[in-house]
Each structure stands twice: as structure tokens, then as C-alpha cells.
Design a protein around this motif. Structure first.
Motif, PDB file in Angstrom:
ATOM      1  N   TYR A  91      -6.845   8.806   5.853  1.00 19.92           N
ATOM      2  CA  TYR A  91      -7.444   8.339   4.600  1.00 19.92           C
ATOM      3  C   TYR A  91      -6.539   8.648   3.415  1.00 19.92           C
ATOM      4  CZ  TYR A  91     -10.609   7.918   0.650  1.00 19.92           C
ATOM      5  OH  TYR A  91     -11.174   7.559  -0.544  1.00 19.92           O
ATOM      6  N   ILE A  92      -6.424   7.692   2.498  1.00 24.21           N
ATOM      7  CA  ILE A  92      -5.697   7.896   1.240  1.00 24.21           C
ATOM      8  C   ILE A  92      -6.587   7.416   0.089  1.00 24.21           C
ATOM      9  CG2 ILE A  92      -3.633   7.315  -0.112  1.00 24.21           C
ATOM     10  CD1 ILE A  92      -2.382   8.246   2.249  1.00 24.21           C
ATOM     11  N   PHE A 122       5.480   9.667  -1.622  1.00 23.42           N
ATOM     12  CA  PHE A 122       5.295  10.984  -0.999  1.00 23.42           C
ATOM     13  C   PHE A 122       4.057  10.980  -0.094  1.00 23.42           C
ATOM     14  CE2 PHE A 122       7.115  11.461  -5.279  1.00 23.42           C
ATOM     15  CZ  PHE A 122       8.385  11.858  -4.903  1.00 23.42           C
ATOM     16  N   GLY A 123       2.910  10.619  -0.690  1.00 18.97           N
ATOM     17  CA  GLY A 123       1.642  10.751   0.043  1.00 18.97           C
ATOM     18  C   GLY A 123       1.234   9.556   0.874  1.00 18.97           C
ATOM     19  N   ALA A 124       1.758   8.340   0.537  1.00 19.65           N
ATOM     20  CA  ALA A 124       1.254   7.132   1.206  1.00 19.65           C
ATOM     21  C   ALA A 124       2.345   6.382   1.972  1.00 19.65           C
ATOM     22  CB  ALA A 124       0.627   6.202   0.172  1.00 19.65           C
ATOM     23  N   LYS A 125       3.541   6.944   2.004  1.00 25.53           N
ATOM     24  CA  LYS A 125       4.706   6.269   2.600  1.00 25.53           C
ATOM     25  C   LYS A 125       4.441   5.759   4.028  1.00 25.53           C
ATOM     26  CE  LYS A 125       9.544   7.400   3.407  1.00 25.53           C
ATOM     27  NZ  LYS A 125      10.425   8.545   3.596  1.00 25.53           N
ATOM     28  N   HIS A 126       3.685   6.551   4.787  1.00 19.51           N
ATOM     29  CA  HIS A 126       3.443   6.201   6.200  1.00 19.51           C
ATOM     30  C   HIS A 126       2.645   4.908   6.364  1.00 19.51           C
ATOM     31  CE1 HIS A 126      -0.073   8.628   5.014  1.00 19.51           C
ATOM     32  NE2 HIS A 126      -0.741   7.900   5.899  1.00 19.51           N
ATOM     33  N   LEU A 136       0.847  -1.208   0.000  1.00 20.66           N
ATOM     34  CA  LEU A 136       0.000   0.000   0.000  1.00 20.66           C
ATOM     35  C   LEU A 136       0.883   1.259   0.000  1.00 20.66           C
ATOM     36  CD1 LEU A 136      -2.767  -0.912   2.628  1.00 20.66           C
ATOM     37  CD2 LEU A 136      -3.094  -0.567   0.172  1.00 20.66           C
ATOM     38  N   ALA A 137       1.931   1.236   0.823  1.00 15.96           N
ATOM     39  CA  ALA A 137       2.826   2.401   0.942  1.00 15.96           C
ATOM     40  C   ALA A 137       3.596   2.652  -0.345  1.00 15.96           C
ATOM     41  CB  ALA A 137       3.793   2.192   2.094  1.00 15.96           C
ATOM     42  N   SER A 138       3.836   1.585  -1.115  1.00 15.22           N
ATOM     43  CA  SER A 138       4.640   1.723  -2.335  1.00 15.22           C
ATOM     44  C   SER A 138       3.892   2.479  -3.435  1.00 15.22           C
ATOM     45  CB  SER A 138       5.054   0.346  -2.857  1.00 15.22           C
ATOM     46  OG  SER A 138       3.929  -0.318  -3.422  1.00 15.22           O
ATOM     47  N   MET A 139       2.585   2.649  -3.222  1.00 15.40           N
ATOM     48  CA  MET A 139       1.760   3.348  -4.211  1.00 15.40           C
ATOM     49  C   MET A 139       2.292   4.764  -4.481  1.00 15.40           C
ATOM     50  SD  MET A 139      -2.192   4.323  -3.650  1.00 15.40           S
ATOM     51  CE  MET A 139      -2.188   6.078  -3.373  1.00 15.40           C
ATOM     52  N   LYS A 151       4.502   6.779  -9.955  1.00 14.54           N
ATOM     53  CA  LYS A 151       5.027   6.391 -11.280  1.00 14.54           C
ATOM     54  C   LYS A 151       3.959   6.607 -12.360  1.00 14.54           C
ATOM     55  CE  LYS A 151       8.387   3.185  -9.405  1.00 14.54           C
ATOM     56  NZ  LYS A 151       7.933   3.307  -7.990  1.00 14.54           N
ATOM     57  N   ARG A 152       2.968   7.412 -12.019  1.00 16.73           N
ATOM     58  CA  ARG A 152       1.894   7.824 -12.932  1.00 16.73           C
ATOM     59  C   ARG A 152       0.992   6.679 -13.401  1.00 16.73           C
ATOM     60  NH1 ARG A 152       2.379  13.139 -14.295  1.00 16.73           N
ATOM     61  NH2 ARG A 152       4.375  14.071 -13.759  1.00 16.73           N
ATOM     62  N   GLN A 153       0.956   5.591 -12.623  1.00 15.51           N
ATOM     63  CA  GLN A 153      -0.015   4.528 -12.905  1.00 15.51           C
ATOM     64  C   GLN A 153      -1.336   4.916 -12.250  1.00 15.51           C
ATOM     65  OE1 GLN A 153       2.645   1.184 -11.434  1.00 15.51           O
ATOM     66  NE2 GLN A 153       0.939   0.056 -12.333  1.00 15.51           N
ATOM     67  N   ASP A 154      -2.436   4.350 -12.755  1.00 12.70           N
ATOM     68  CA  ASP A 154      -3.721   4.552 -12.096  1.00 12.70           C
ATOM     69  C   ASP A 154      -3.681   3.835 -10.737  1.00 12.70           C
ATOM     70  OD1 ASP A 154      -6.829   5.194 -12.725  1.00 12.70           O
ATOM     71  OD2 ASP A 154      -6.620   3.377 -11.534  1.00 12.70           O
TER      72      ASP A 154
END
Ligand SMILES: Cc1cc2nc3c(=O)[nH]c(=O)nc-3n(C[C@H](O)[C@H](O)[C@H](O)COP(=O)(O)O)c2cc1C
Length: 173
Positions: A112-113, A64-68, A58-61, A122-125
Motif C-alpha cells: 500500500y502507498i 524513494f517510497g513508490a519506485k517499486h 504511479l512510481a514517478s510520484m 518534488k513536494r507536490q500534493d
């Protein structure tokens, strides 16, 4: 009281290792599922994620925004069956909002993310990135993820919110 729960809720991104007991979580998911639903369709389902490897995914998404998310004790992916309800985004959003407040009321905190309408770094959906990995069927949408636990950071108390300029009576102007 609901107003107190809303006032106290703040987004939390750093948690202790304590997990919400699964029976408590299931109960909250049951109450969250009582959110309004078009034609009583109730298309919303949940994936509970508590394994480190899966949280890392999940964090790898988005580093910047989901690292935590790599360090949260537990997260819930909110999904909905598009075949049984065309309003799936609204259904899932209402359920997520209910769940967020139920978590707060239970003495836990959350963050929430979004996946839907989001892209990975990486600009994937983002929704596709999650659906493929978690084996979510094609006919489901994946709205986003709520992480939860006991807060391990200081969060500021909410200040008063100016609301008058956002309220329009009978017409916008
Ligand atoms: C649609 C939506 C998208 C959000 N995206 C993120 C995100 O990518 N990363 C994050 O850490 N928080 C995200 N949040 C949480 C917001 O950053 C947070 O609600 C906002 O900063 C206000 O803080 P509060 O929740 O404490 O009132 C999102 C919230 C919503 C509703």
C-alpha cells in the motif's frame, strides 16, 4: 480462517509478472465494497491500473517510497465520492483494508502507498498529482494505491504482537 489470513499478510513490493485475472479481481472488489458504509452511501470506487506507462506514472510520484510501483503487474487506486459521504477517508480506508485481506486470502500478496496527506518527492500534493493524471473528478478523494500480484521476494513471518499496553479499559489511564 480470517485470523490465519491476517497472520500471513505481509507487505510485498516485488512481484512476478502474473496478473490476477480480471474476473477474480472484480469479485474481490465487490466483496471489499461490502465494508461498513455511512448511511449505506458506498462512495468508494476503484481505478485498475495495469499498463506499464501508467504504473511508471504511479512510481514517478516518489522515487524513494513508490519506485517499486514501476515493476508491479497491477495496482488499484482507491477513490471515493466526497459529495455523497463526508467520511470518505474512513470509507475508503475500511474498503482498502478489506481488499488487502481478500487479496491475501486469494493467494496473492499486496502493498500500500498513500496519496491522501502525502507529498511527492518534488513536494507536490500527491493526491493532486494522481487525480490530474488519472482524470479523477474534483469531487473525489484519492486515498492511495494497493499493488498486488504473486510475491517475488522472501517476507518474514509475522512475530507475536504485544498488545496489552495498547488496550485501555473504560478510560485511558
Ligand atoms: C498509511 C500507510 C502508509 C504506507 N506508506 C508506505 C509507503 O509509502 N511505501 C511503502 O512501500 N509502504 C508503505 N506502507 C506499508 C508499510 O510500510 C507496511 O505496512 C509496514 O512496513 C508493516 O509491514 P507489514 O504490512 O508487512 O506488516 C504504508 C502502509 C500504510 C497503512
Amino acid at each position: 480462517m480470517l485470523k490465519d489470513t491476517i497472520l500471513k499478510r505481509r507487505t510485498v513490493r516485488r512481484f512476478t509478472d502474473e496478473k490476477m485475472p480480471i474476473e477474480t479481481l472484480k469479485e474481490l472488489l465487490m466483496y471489499a465494497s461490502m465494508a461498513p458504509s455511512n448511511a449505506n452511501a458506498h462512495p468508494v470506487e476503484f481505478i485498475i491500473v495495469d499498463e506499464k506507462e501508467e504504473l511508471d506514472y504511479l512510481a514517478s510520484m516518489d522515487k524513494f517510497g513508490a519506485k517499486h510501483l514501476a515493476n508491479v503487474p497491477l495496482a488499484i487506486i482507491i477513490i471515493a465520492n466526497k459529495d455523497i459521504c463526508k467520511y470518505w477517508v474512513q470509507e475508503a480506508s475500511m474498503t482498502a483494508a478489506y481488499l488487502d485481506l481478500l487479496i491475501q486470502e486469494e493467494g496473492f500478496q499486496s502493498g500500500y502507498i498513500p496519496f491522501h496527506n502525502n507529498t511527492t518527492d518534488k513536494r507536490q500534493d500527491a493526491e493532486d498529482y494522481i487525480k490530474e493524471h488519472f482524470k479523477i473528478p474534483d469531487n473525489f478523494g484519492a486515498l492511495g494505491v494497493i499493488s498486488l500480484g504473486k510475491k517475488d521476494e522472501r517476507v518474514r513471518a509475522r512475530k507475536e504482537f504485544p498488545i496489552d499496553e495498547k488496550i485501555h479499559i473504560n478510560s485511558y489511564e
